[in-house]
Enzyme design. Structure first.
Site, PDB file in Angstrom:
ATOM      1  N   ASP A 210      82.584 -29.899  54.868  1.00 34.49           N
ATOM      2  CA  ASP A 210      81.720 -29.548  55.483  1.00 34.49           C
ATOM      3  C   ASP A 210      81.496 -30.479  56.779  1.00 34.49           C
ATOM      4  O   ASP A 210      81.302 -31.356  56.839  1.00 34.49           O
ATOM      5  CB  ASP A 210      80.192 -29.512  54.844  1.00 34.49           C
ATOM      6  CG  ASP A 210      78.991 -29.006  55.472  1.00 34.49           C
ATOM      7  OD1 ASP A 210      78.955 -29.363  56.776  1.00 34.49           O
ATOM      8  OD2 ASP A 210      78.394 -28.253  55.079  1.00 34.49           O
ATOM      9  N   HIS A 211      82.154 -29.819  58.064  1.00 34.03           N
ATOM     10  CA  HIS A 211      82.452 -30.680  58.990  1.00 34.03           C
ATOM     11  C   HIS A 211      81.107 -31.549  59.878  1.00 34.03           C
ATOM     12  O   HIS A 211      81.122 -32.605  60.104  1.00 34.03           O
ATOM     13  CB  HIS A 211      83.252 -29.910  60.245  1.00 34.03           C
ATOM     14  CG  HIS A 211      82.441 -29.103  61.278  1.00 34.03           C
ATOM     15  ND1 HIS A 211      82.005 -27.866  60.690  1.00 34.03           N
ATOM     16  CD2 HIS A 211      82.019 -29.411  62.155  1.00 34.03           C
ATOM     17  CE1 HIS A 211      81.596 -27.515  61.920  1.00 34.03           C
ATOM     18  NE2 HIS A 211      81.178 -28.307  62.882  1.00 34.03           N
ATOM     19  N   HIS A 273      76.065 -26.353  56.432  1.00 35.44           N
ATOM     20  CA  HIS A 273      75.680 -27.501  57.489  1.00 35.44           C
ATOM     21  C   HIS A 273      74.092 -27.890  57.314  1.00 35.44           C
ATOM     22  O   HIS A 273      73.819 -28.920  57.394  1.00 35.44           O
ATOM     23  CB  HIS A 273      76.066 -27.106  58.797  1.00 35.44           C
ATOM     24  CG  HIS A 273      77.336 -26.746  59.042  1.00 35.44           C
ATOM     25  ND1 HIS A 273      78.245 -27.279  58.362  1.00 35.44           N
ATOM     26  CD2 HIS A 273      77.981 -25.712  59.727  1.00 35.44           C
ATOM     27  CE1 HIS A 273      79.587 -26.394  58.830  1.00 35.44           C
ATOM     28  NE2 HIS A 273      79.140 -25.617  59.713  1.00 35.44           N
TER      29      HIS A 273
END
Ligand code: BG6
Length: 523
Positions: A210-211, A273
């Site tokens: 999950d950047h 996110h």
């Protein structure tokens, strides 16, 4: 049929290395391993992954012990792949000032493997290639597989990695897999995918990326909360009135309508996110800033969020879709006019909601969340809004009630933290005005902020999983999101509101807060 969760984490490592180490602790040679990217011809590889690995190389975190194999269906030679990736670096790398020698040294360690994800033979060929590269680059046989393909190919790739013996760690080399989002489209499909993953890899080999967790400002939430003495005592229902989380984008769906129209913003942003961001804000102090402790605390928050019934979802969630408008001074199409969007699409490009966390710390403190495409401004910010003082002393001097103190955590852009409070206006009368204290990363630190993918790829190579989503986090976040999405179909479905591109979403999003005399803060 409800699919059961595939693991109780008994095979997950109890403690992993500290991901919050200082840079100097990671040296070249800590992570010899080959990186195989499935989906190497895609956008993500060119825009994010290759530039991230190049930045790691420039920073001295990886070197020629880290060859990279791009794997995709279309035919190209190693040389062609290198040339394409050089072009991508020129466009997307934050290290564009590197020398020609540095670019060449990097691209010389790139290789390409053509193949069909469903064909076990190609994986046998890949295995041979990995053996050759282990010899040539000294990878010790370690390998990180990165699934950057559309999710429909995940199952085939995972299966073929297993049948061709590529996940086997019995000779002491590690084999790990990074899985890109979305992990499923609802709770059942996420569980099925997790079962497929566990059919090939154990939990400790899996890195669900999950950047947002790789963003410096998101990690700084932990430093800010637990590295300072003054904020944590005020981080609870006694002092906080409510929390606002906004993740606003000015871009539309661009060329991604094929994916986005089937997903919508709730699946695309909220389930991943935004819930990750929220759990870092809401979690209890972990027993240590390392390993599983952080993930355990995040999971407790997800468990404590009050689940939505259909009626509550209809009342406390607002969905919207953009119509033509003006964004950043330019005319913008409506969602329905975008390329590849079905003319009658009901897909939401905006969602706002009110969440409640039923635990000791947060009982009675609403969390208002909104995210959307084609909004007024690109900004991601968490605002902690404090309660008013108990008495309105200054009214007798004709002042309005003082504005509530707000602690603003700016995730992007202009990363930083601000605190607003009131101050006496200079002069003979007793007037109070709101003022702000500001911390900006760009002025406090000379260093360029690394991209999220740099940190996460390096952590996966080092086997540090704290900044990746664990299976139970994914499962619980879908548990929360599923009833919301379900409330958008069937009889009495919640309405889809419209907003002009360039606004802050439909008016109904403000109404969510107005019901309790609150409003979205200006960003
Ligand atoms: C991606 C979503 O995960 O995150 C995109 O699929 C979104 O729709 C993007 O635009 C936002 O990321 P960032 O880092 O630009 O905030």
């Amino acid at each position: 049929m409800t699919v059961k969760s595939s693991t109780d984490y008994k095979d997950a490592p109890t403690e992993l290395a500290n991901p919050f180490r200082v840079d100097d602790e990671v040296t070249i040679g800590d992570a010899p391993c080959a990186l195989v990217i499935f989906g190497a011809s895609g956008d993500l590889t060119q825009r994010k992954l290759i530039p991230a690995v190049f930045a790691l190389r420039q920073g001295g975190y990886v070197d020629s012990h880290n060859p990279l194999i791009g794997f995709a269906r279309s035919s190209r030679s190693d040389e062609q792949f290198r040339a394409e990736m050089s072009e991508a670096l020129k466009k997307f790398s934050r290290m564009r000032s590197a020398t020609v020698e540095e670019f060449t040294a990097f691209t010389n360690d790139l290789y390409y493997q053509v193949g069909d994800y469903s064909d076990p033979e190609t994986f046998v060929t890949l295995g041979k290639r990995l053996e050759e590269l282990a010899e040539k680059h000294g990878t010790h046989g370690n390998c990180l597989f990165y699934l950057a393909t559309p999710p429909s190919s995940f199952g085939m790739i995972l299966k073929n990695l297993k049948v061709s013996g590529l996940v086997d760690e019995s000779n002491g080399a590690f084999r790990r897999v990074v899985v890109e989002k979305p992990i499923g489209t609802d709770r059942d499909s996420a569980r099925k995918l997790n079962l497929q993953i566990h059919d090939s890899f154990s939990e400790k080999q899996v890195f669900r990326i999950d950047h947002y967790l790789g963003k410096e400002t998101v990690q700084n939430i932990l430093a800010f909360r637990f590295g300072n003495g003054i904020f944590e005592p005020l981080w609870n229902r006694r002092y906080i009135d409510h929390v606002q989380i906004t993740v606003a984008e000015t871009i539309g769906v661009g060329s991604r309508a094929g994916y986005f129209d089937t997903a919508g913003i709730a699946r695309d942003m909220l389930q991943s996110h935004i819930l990750q961001l929220m759990t870092l804000i809401a979690m209890e102090p972990p027993i240590a800033i390392r390993g599983e402790s952080i993930r355990d605390e995040k999971v407790k928050v997800l468990r404590a969020i009050k689940p939505f019934t259909r009626m509550e979802a209809i009342r406390n969630v607002v969905r919207g879709q953009y119509q033509p408008g003006v964004v950043d001074g330019a005319d913008s199409l409506g969602y329905l006019e975008e390329e590849d969007v079905p003319t009658k699409s009901q897909t939401e490009t905006f969602v706002a909601l009110k969440l409640e966390i039923d635990n000791w710390r947060w009982s009675g403190v609403p969390f208002y969340i909104r995210t959307g495409k084609r909004l007024a401004k690109r900004v991601s910010q968490v605002n902690i809004v404090y309660r008013r003082p108990p008495l309105a002393f200054f009214e007798e001097f004709g002042c309005d009630a003082p504005e509530q103190n707000v602690l603003g955590i700016r995730i992007q852009p202009e990363e930083g933290i601000s605190m607003s409070f009131v101050s006496k206006r200079p002069g003979p009368s007793f007037h109070i005005d709101p003022v702000r204290m500001d911390f900006k990363y760009s002025s406090a630190f000379a260093k360029q902020t690394p991209e999220a993918y740099e940190r996460l790829i390096l952590d996966a190579m080092l086997g540090e999983a704290s900044l990746f989503a664990r299976e139970d986090e994914v499962d619980l976040s879908w548990k929360l999101i599923d009833p919301i999405i379900e409330s958008w179909s069937g009889a009495n479905a919640a309405p889809l509101y419209h907003y002009q591109a360039g606004n802050w979403g439909p008016e109904e999003s403000s109404a969510l807060l107005e019901r309790s005399s609150r409003e979205w803060l200006r960003l």
